[in-house]
Design a protein around this motif. Structure first.
Motif, PDB file in Angstrom:
ATOM      1  N   MET A 274       0.844  -1.206   0.000  1.00 46.46           N
ATOM      2  CA  MET A 274       0.000   0.000   0.000  1.00 46.46           C
ATOM      3  C   MET A 274       0.874   1.249   0.000  1.00 46.46           C
ATOM      4  O   MET A 274       1.961   1.254   0.561  1.00 46.46           O
ATOM      5  N   THR A 275       0.372   2.292  -0.625  1.00 47.55           N
ATOM      6  CA  THR A 275       1.096   3.553  -0.712  1.00 47.55           C
ATOM      7  C   THR A 275       0.655   4.487   0.412  1.00 47.55           C
ATOM      8  O   THR A 275      -0.536   4.626   0.688  1.00 47.55           O
ATOM      9  N   ILE A 276       1.619   5.125   1.048  1.00 46.51           N
ATOM     10  CA  ILE A 276       1.298   6.111   2.073  1.00 46.51           C
ATOM     11  C   ILE A 276       0.844   7.402   1.402  1.00 46.51           C
ATOM     12  O   ILE A 276       1.464   7.873   0.452  1.00 46.51           O
ATOM     13  N   LYS A 277      -0.249   7.948   1.908  1.00 46.36           N
ATOM     14  CA  LYS A 277      -0.709   9.250   1.443  1.00 46.36           C
ATOM     15  C   LYS A 277      -0.543  10.254   2.582  1.00 46.36           C
ATOM     16  O   LYS A 277      -0.805   9.927   3.744  1.00 46.36           O
ATOM     17  N   LEU A 278      -0.107  11.451   2.247  1.00 49.65           N
ATOM     18  CA  LEU A 278      -0.006  12.514   3.234  1.00 49.65           C
ATOM     19  C   LEU A 278      -0.619  13.787   2.676  1.00 49.65           C
ATOM     20  O   LEU A 278      -0.679  13.982   1.456  1.00 49.65           O
ATOM     21  N   TYR A 279      -1.086  14.620   3.595  1.00 48.31           N
ATOM     22  CA  TYR A 279      -1.657  15.896   3.167  1.00 48.31           C
ATOM     23  C   TYR A 279      -0.527  16.901   3.014  1.00 48.31           C
ATOM     24  O   TYR A 279       0.166  17.223   3.985  1.00 48.31           O
ATOM     25  N   ASP A 280      -0.349  17.390   1.791  1.00 44.83           N
ATOM     26  CA  ASP A 280       0.685  18.362   1.492  1.00 44.83           C
ATOM     27  C   ASP A 280       0.084  19.768   1.572  1.00 44.83           C
ATOM     28  O   ASP A 280      -0.835  20.107   0.818  1.00 44.83           O
ATOM     29  N   THR A 281       0.594  20.575   2.493  1.00 48.10           N
ATOM     30  CA  THR A 281       0.040  21.909   2.707  1.00 48.10           C
ATOM     31  C   THR A 281       0.098  22.755   1.447  1.00 48.10           C
ATOM     32  O   THR A 281      -0.861  23.472   1.116  1.00 48.10           O
ATOM     33  N   GLN A 282       1.204  22.680   0.725  1.00 44.52           N
ATOM     34  CA  GLN A 282       1.350  23.524  -0.460  1.00 44.52           C
ATOM     35  C   GLN A 282       0.392  23.099  -1.570  1.00 44.52           C
ATOM     36  O   GLN A 282      -0.203  23.944  -2.240  1.00 44.52           O
ATOM     37  N   GLN A 283       0.205  21.786  -1.736  1.00 45.88           N
ATOM     38  CA  GLN A 283      -0.695  21.312  -2.787  1.00 45.88           C
ATOM     39  C   GLN A 283      -2.156  21.299  -2.343  1.00 45.88           C
ATOM     40  O   GLN A 283      -3.059  21.143  -3.158  1.00 45.88           O
ATOM     41  N   ARG A 284      -2.370  21.421  -1.019  1.00 43.91           N
ATOM     42  CA  ARG A 284      -3.713  21.477  -0.452  1.00 43.91           C
ATOM     43  C   ARG A 284      -4.543  20.232  -0.774  1.00 43.91           C
ATOM     44  O   ARG A 284      -5.735  20.313  -1.055  1.00 43.91           O
ATOM     45  N   ARG A 285      -3.889  19.102  -0.741  1.00 40.41           N
ATOM     46  CA  ARG A 285      -4.579  17.828  -0.976  1.00 40.41           C
ATOM     47  C   ARG A 285      -3.679  16.688  -0.521  1.00 40.41           C
ATOM     48  O   ARG A 285      -2.480  16.877  -0.262  1.00 40.41           O
ATOM     49  N   LYS A 286      -4.285  15.518  -0.402  1.00 42.57           N
ATOM     50  CA  LYS A 286      -3.503  14.328  -0.100  1.00 42.57           C
ATOM     51  C   LYS A 286      -2.775  13.868  -1.360  1.00 42.57           C
ATOM     52  O   LYS A 286      -3.358  13.874  -2.451  1.00 42.57           O
ATOM     53  N   VAL A 287      -1.541  13.477  -1.180  1.00 45.67           N
ATOM     54  CA  VAL A 287      -0.738  13.008  -2.306  1.00 45.67           C
ATOM     55  C   VAL A 287      -0.031  11.725  -1.911  1.00 45.67           C
ATOM     56  O   VAL A 287       0.171  11.432  -0.728  1.00 45.67           O
ATOM     57  N   ASP A 288       0.329  10.933  -2.909  1.00 41.61           N
ATOM     58  CA  ASP A 288       1.125   9.739  -2.649  1.00 41.61           C
ATOM     59  C   ASP A 288       2.519  10.150  -2.191  1.00 41.61           C
ATOM     60  O   ASP A 288       3.138  11.048  -2.780  1.00 41.61           O
ATOM     61  N   PHE A 289       2.979   9.511  -1.140  1.00 46.65           N
ATOM     62  CA  PHE A 289       4.310   9.808  -0.638  1.00 46.65           C
ATOM     63  C   PHE A 289       5.308   8.830  -1.249  1.00 46.65           C
ATOM     64  O   PHE A 289       5.279   7.633  -0.946  1.00 46.65           O
ATOM     65  N   VAL A 290       6.150   9.358  -2.107  1.00 43.62           N
ATOM     66  CA  VAL A 290       7.222   8.566  -2.719  1.00 43.62           C
ATOM     67  C   VAL A 290       8.524   9.284  -2.399  1.00 43.62           C
ATOM     68  O   VAL A 290       8.803  10.359  -2.927  1.00 43.62           O
ATOM     69  N   PRO A 291       9.343   8.738  -1.499  1.00 44.03           N
ATOM     70  CA  PRO A 291      10.566   9.429  -1.100  1.00 44.03           C
ATOM     71  C   PRO A 291      11.515   9.636  -2.276  1.00 44.03           C
ATOM     72  O   PRO A 291      11.471   8.915  -3.280  1.00 44.03           O
TER      73      PRO A 291
END
Length: 500
Positions: A1-18
């Motif tokens: 499963m992919t971790i999703k985080l809320y990105d303040t700058q994008q103002r939405r949840k995004v897939d977290f890919v380091p």
């Protein structure tokens, strides 16, 4: 499963890919050390400690950097009020901060740079900004030219043309400094020395760094650019993080932080915490009367991005919820320790194994969805309820004991991901010495250990019950109850707990 985080700058949840597979680089703004931290500060640090722990649990190699601001107007003002040096004030409250974090169960960062030890890196960054036309010097002060960076305002969602000069560097100090700026929005990178203030030699004369420049310099030095996650409280989004991002990207010509994360504010009884309202609460004062695990439990019950309402009642409820999990683990430990050879298998091992699998999956799914700790706790409580119902009023065989080990271990494992160690809650049960005298009188105990005395009393009671000597058995029970013990008769024997 992919971790999703809320990105303040994008103002939405995004897939977290380091940026680098299997590795996470993370910077979280630390304290300005002029006082003990309050529980609002603690909420930020506990939230990102939880996020760091989860990323580590998911298999990432996390490099976590958190600075200490040990030179600032607030520190200087505190030092002047107390007749001490700024360095003395900063040293005292840096140590207090670290102690408070340890008390709250927050792990140390991998790197904890202090601003006063990183001045050369800050000067180098300011020089780069001047060379690239993004900063200018005026009589020993250096300012960042906000309008020279086209992306200013994107993180906080502000329009530069509509922005007011409202943060602390932009307010006039009554000495005409506003007139020295080319634009009221420009902010200080370097401040010329004032009499009696700490200062360092620079190309622009003696002075000290502005507040924002330190995080840019230190994150670049210890993580490189870009790095994966920049975190902090929501109150830092503007101006601090907006300014960090602008000066860093203007200087280095690359993305600063790939993702921005911000924790929500903390309220006291639905009101903003402030000294004027008399509800200002320091972390170390709260922990004088509260287990740190209970405080963390309270904070995990609200999503890290949402406002958190703190109250004594909610704290008590969090403690009760935590106690329920702790008692389940203790109960399972006791049942396993008292499992009987030859007893019939009474548990549905397949169903317990299924509950364990479902709990792990539900916990992971919740945390993968922007670190949803409340939902993750829900998965743990579902497991607790299921297992409690399955083992109730049953005698465990050795095979049964093996079946519940996985459930018990998972409860401990998942709570540890949230920063709560169920195996070491900081509380040791201490039995009263009076129980030794009771055991000597009723059970003929000749030792001095209260724990052994309780065991002797339970053995005497069990023997009396077996021999139908009810008066003796009742005297043991009544004596223990009078001393604050609770006796529970189970199919596997008597179980005693001490309430005091």
């Amino acid at each position: 499963m992919t971790i999703k985080l809320y990105d303040t700058q994008q103002r939405r949840k995004v897939d977290f890919v380091p940026l680098h597979e299997g590795k996470v680089s993370m910077y979280v703004c630390g304290p300005t050390v002029y006082n003990r931290i309050h529980i609002g500060n603690a909420r930020t640090f506990i939230s990102f400690d939880m996020i760091r722990r989860y990323l580590t649990w998911r298999g990432f190699d996390v490099t976590f950097v958190q600075n200490v601001t040990d030179i600032d107007d607030k520190i200087i003002n505190r030092a002047n009020e107390e007749g001490r040096s700024a360095a003395e004030v900063a040293a005292q409250y840096t140590e207090a901060f670290i102690n408070d974090m340890h008390a709250a169960g927050v792990a140390d960062p991998d790197v904890r740079p202090r601003a006063t030890e990183e001045i050369p890196a800050m000067i180098e960054l300011v020089e780069t900004l001047i060379e690239r036309g993004h900063a200018y010097e005026v009589e020993g002060d250096v300012y960042f030219a906000v309008r020279s960076y086209d992306g200013y305002g994107q993180l906080s969602g502000r329009d530069v043309d509509e922005m007011e000069a409202g943060h602390r560097e932009l307010r006039s100090d009554g000495q005409g400094l506003e007139d020295r700026k080319r634009d009221p929005l420009d902010f200080a990178l370097w401040k010329a020395a004032k009499p009696g203030e700490p200062s360092w030699e620079s190309p622009w004369g003696q002075g000290r760094p502005g507040w924002h420049i330190e995080c840019s310099a230190m994150s670049h030095k210890y993580l490189g650019l870009p790095f994966d996650i920049h975190g902090g409280g929501a109150d830092l989004c503007f101006p601090h993080h907006e300014n960090e991002r602008a000066q860093s990207e203007a200087a280095y010509g690359t993305t600063f932080a790939r993702h921005w994360m911000h924790s929500g504010m903390l309220q006291i009884n639905s009101e903003k915490m402030s000294k004027s309202l008399g509800n200002f609460m320091l972390l170390h004062e709260v922990l004088e009367d509260t287990r740190p695990e209970s405080l963390r439990m309270l904070m995990m019950q609200t999503h890290y991005r949402s406002p958190l309402d703190f109250s004594p009642e909610r704290l008590a409820e969090a403690d009760a919820a935590l106690t329920r999990i702790e008692n389940t683990v203790k109960n399972l430990d006791w049942l396993m320790a008292n499992a009987q050879d030859g007893a019939p298998d009474q548990l549905d091992s397949t169903r317990i194994a299924q509950w364990v699998t479902e709990a792990r999956e539900a916990f992971t799914q919740a945390m993968d969805d922007d670190f949803n700790a409340p939902a993750a706790l829900g998965a743990i409580f579902t497991l607790v309820a299921n297992v409690n119902g399955e083992v109730a009023e049953k005698t465990l065989s050795v095979v049964d004991a093996e079946a519940v080990v996985q459930a018990r271990d998972l409860m401990i494992e998942l709570m540890a991901v949230l920063g709560v160690d169920l195996l070491d809650t900081g509380e040791e049960t201490t039995y009263p010495l009076e129980v030794v005298a009771l055991a000597a009188e009723v059970a003929g105990y000749g030792g001095e250990d209260p724990m052994e005395a309780v065991e002797a009393l339970l053995e005497a009671r069990a023997q009396a019950r077996a021999e139908k000597q009810w008066a003796v058995a009742d005297s043991v029970r009544d004596g223990l109850i009078e001393l604050g013990f609770i006796i529970e008769d189970t199919p596997q024997g008597a179980r005693v707990t001490y309430e005091g």
